[in-house]
Every structure is written in structure tokens, then in C-alpha cells.
Design a protein around this motif. Structure first.
Motif: not given
Length: 394
Positions: A299-320
Motif C-alpha cells: 500500500a505504501r509503495i502504491i501511494a509512493t508511485l501515485d505521487a511520482a512522475k518518473t519510475l526507475i525499476w531494477n529488481g523484484p520486491l520478493g522471491a517472485f
């Protein structure tokens, strides 16, 4: 842009040496994933449309300067012809490329045999680069994934011929410039994976450039341990906790918020469908492993994304790789994809596990850009100059 593209050079009647990355997976003599081959098609097609003659330079495997028959590019020819819709002819030797037969000249696209069969390639030997340059009139680098290597075909050739970026290289550089060069703010980075030790340069560079840094995967366990929390039997680099604290201090000085999971998913066994439970990040049982971020964290990650304009993503959040420990990665990726699709977020992702995780979640196609460049993508995110890119600016 400080480098030229195919639109900036007259290719009419010109031989164009095109460095591509077609180092694709092969089983039983067949290409099993042609993604890299498909992604060079726009460059080759444009060169042909502009009246140029493409001569492809590529590596396959690691022959270390010797001819290794099992690493011949011949295996890629059928997939290349399928992707390009053109006849592709393999030129087996450098001497053959210097003395092309009429039959070879009649082919639409020429492919020089594995460039790493030559010791001068990885040594970036000036004499070898000069010899290669004699084969063409223009140099086009379309292999961003090899741009962190200073080899003859990725860096040396640019010293001898008028040079430009191919369409894939151009797209990659534009996406990365949008993400880290002159991004729309706030900028959020997601960095996951197993070990802090493999991403020290990355984390050090990002905390000075992004507004929020979301840390997941095994890396998050090391940061939780650095805060004095017991992580049980979780994957954790306890010898890196002091470094993690340094990174958190650096982030604080730079005004970068570090987002760590407030709750986690734990299990006693790392297996599909293993019994699991959600606990606070401070309450991991001593006999359990943290295998994913919990619902509060998501929920906090989603709220952080909602407030963002740009996202850089490298690596999973768990044992995906194993359900249900892919839940946080899937939820966050799907939300980022939804924001990107709606035009609210510029999302750029890269790295081997990242691409696999985003493909598994079904979110990849809606990200603004997915890099397949691996090591080069990471080094760019670390703030390092890439020789293959720098050479195009010269």
C-alpha cells in the motif's frame, strides 16, 4: 542529443557496419528466444530503406579470441531472416568480408561471423579496429547492451568512421535520459534483488538523484537488520549492515526517502504454496524467512508511485519465482503499468530478473520502456560513463 542517429547521415550507397547484440539463447541448434533479434529489425530495415547496405557485427558466447564452432552465429541466421524478412548471408572470415563474392554481394544483409573469434576484439586492438573499418563507410552502434565494454566493435570503430546510434540504441538512450538525466519529478526508484553488495554503486548514485528509493527483496532484509531488527533465517548480508546505514545517512542528507517494508510475508520453507503468514517487519520469527513484502508495504509503495512522475525499476520486491511470494512484485508492477498506460508515469525498467519479473506479472508491455541491456543498464544507473556511448559523442 550529443550523438547522431540514422536520420542524421546520408546512407545512400554506403556500407554500414552495424554492431548488434544477438547473443540469444539456443537449444538443440534452435533460437529459443528471438527478442534481441526482433529488436534490431527497425535499424536494419531503416538502413535498407535509406539505401544503405547493412553488415552486421555481433558476438555469441565467450570464445575468448578463438574460433569455437559451437559459438558460430550461423545458428542465428534463420531467426534473423524471419525477423527481417530478408536474405541474410553469413561471412565466415574477415578475409571473406574483405573479398566478397558476387553471391555474397547479392544478399540483402551480411552477417560477419562471431566478432569475438578475433583476439583483437576484446583487446580493443587499434589495428584490428582499423581493419574492421575498411569493411564499411559508416559505423552504427545498435548494441547498448554491449556499450559498457570498450571493445573494437563497440568503441574502437567509432574512432575510424562517421558514427551514429541505431534505433534500439537511440530508444535506450532517450529512455534513460528521461529517467535519470532530466526527469519529471518526483522520481521514484525501485531496487530489489538478493544482495546489497552487488548494488552499492547503484544505491549510492540513486540516493543523490531520486526523491524516493523503494528497497525490496533480500536487500531489504539487510537494511532491516541494519536498523536492529531480527530477520530470522532470511537471506541477509549481516556484514553489510554498516554500509546499509551509510546509505541511509547519505539518503537523508540528499533528501531522498528510503521506503522499507513495514510488514513482511514469512515462511519456514521456500517452496510453492508453503505455509506463510504476514507479520510486522519487527516481528519475524527466529525460525522463519522473509520472502516478500506485506500488504501494508505494498500500500505504501502504491501511494509512493501515485505521487511520482518518473519510475526507475531494477529488481523484484520478493522471491517472485514462486507463488505466493510474487504478490508484492506483481501488485506494484501492475499499478505502475496502470499509471503508465494512463500517461501519469514514465516508467523505465531493466536488469535480467527485472524483465523476468515484469513479464511474469503481465505488466511489462505497459511500461514506458523495458531495457534488455543487463549490465550496461546497471552501469548507466550507477552513473558510469559507457565507452560505447561516449565514443558516439566524440
Amino acid at each position: 542529443m550529443s550523438w547522431k542517429t540514422l536520420d542524421d547521415i546520408d546512407l545512400t550507397g554506403k556500407r554500414v557496419l552495424v554492431r548488434v547484440d544477438i547473443n540469444v539463447p539456443v537449444e538443440n541448434g534452435l533460437v529459443t528466444d528471438a527478442t534481441r533479434i526482433d529488436r534490431i529489425a527497425p535499424t536494419v530495415t531503416d538502413i535498407l530503406a535509406k539505401g544503405g547496405r547493412p553488415i552486421l557485427l555481433a558476438h555469441f558466447g565467450r570464445p575468448k579470441g578463438k574460433v569455437v564452432l559451437d559459438m558460430s552465429l550461423r545458428v542465428t541466421v534463420p531467426a534473423l531472416e524471419a525477423a527481417l524478412g530478408r536474405k541474410v548471408r553469413l561471412i565466415e572470415t574477415l578475409e571473406g568480408a574483405e573479398n566478397l563474392t558476387d553471391e555474397a554481394l547479392a544478399s540483402d544483409v551480411l552477417l560477419l561471423e562471431n566478432i569475438r573469434f578475433h583476439p583483437g576484439e576484446e583487446a580493443n586492438d587499434p589495428a584490428f579496429a582499423a581493419r574492421l573499418a575498411q569493411l564499411g563507410d559508416i559505423y552504427c552502434n545498435d548494441a547498448f547492451s554491449a556499450a559498457h565494454r570498450a571493445h573494437a566493435s563497440t568503441e574502437g570503430l567509432a574512432r575510424h568512421l562517421p558514427s551514429c546510434a541505431g534505433r534500439l540504441m537511440q530508444a535506450e538512450l532517450q529512455a534513460l535520459e528521461a529517467a535519470l538525466g532530466t526527469p519529471k519529478r518526483p522520481v521514484v526508484a525501485v531496487v530489489g534483488g538478493a544482495k546489497v553488495s552487488t548494488k552499492l554503486d547503484l544505491l549510492g548514485n540513486l540516493v543523490a538523484k531520486v526523491d524516493s528509493l523503494i528497497i525490496g527483496g533480500g536487500m531489504a532484509n539487510t537494511f532491516l537488520a541494519a536498523m536492529g531488527l531480527d530477520v530470522g533465517k532470511s537471506l541477509c548480508e549481516h556484514d553489510m549492515t554498516a554500509t546499509a546505514r551509510e546509505i541511509m545517512l547519505k539518503a537523508g542528507d540528499a533528501g531522498c526517502k528510503i521506503v522499507l517494508p513495514a510488514d513482511v510475508v514469512v515462511a519456514r520453507d521456500f517452496a510453492a504454496g508453503a505455509p506463510h503468514e504476514v507479520v510486522g517487519a519487527h516481528a519475524c520469527p527466529p525460525d522463519a524467512m522473509i520472502l516478500d513484502a506485506g500488504p501494508q508495504a505494498v500500500a505504501r509503495i502504491i501511494a509512493t508511485l501515485d505521487a511520482a512522475k518518473t519510475l526507475i525499476w531494477n529488481g523484484p520486491l520478493g522471491a517472485f519465482e514462486i507463488a505466493p511470494f510474487d504478490t508484492a512484485t506483481n501488485a506494484a508492477a501492475s499499478h505502475a503499468a496502470q499509471l503508465s498506460r494512463a500517461g501519469k508515469l514514465i516508467s523505465v525498467a531493466g536488469g535480467g530478473d527485472t524483465v523476468a519479473a515484469l513479464n511474469k506479472s503481465g505488466a511489462a508491455e505497459d511500461f514506458t520502456y523495458i531495457s534488455t541491456a543487463g549490465g550496461a543498464f546497471l552501469e548507466w544507473m550507477e552513473g558510469k560513463d559507457l565507452p560505447g556511448v561516449a565514443a558516439l559523442k566524440a
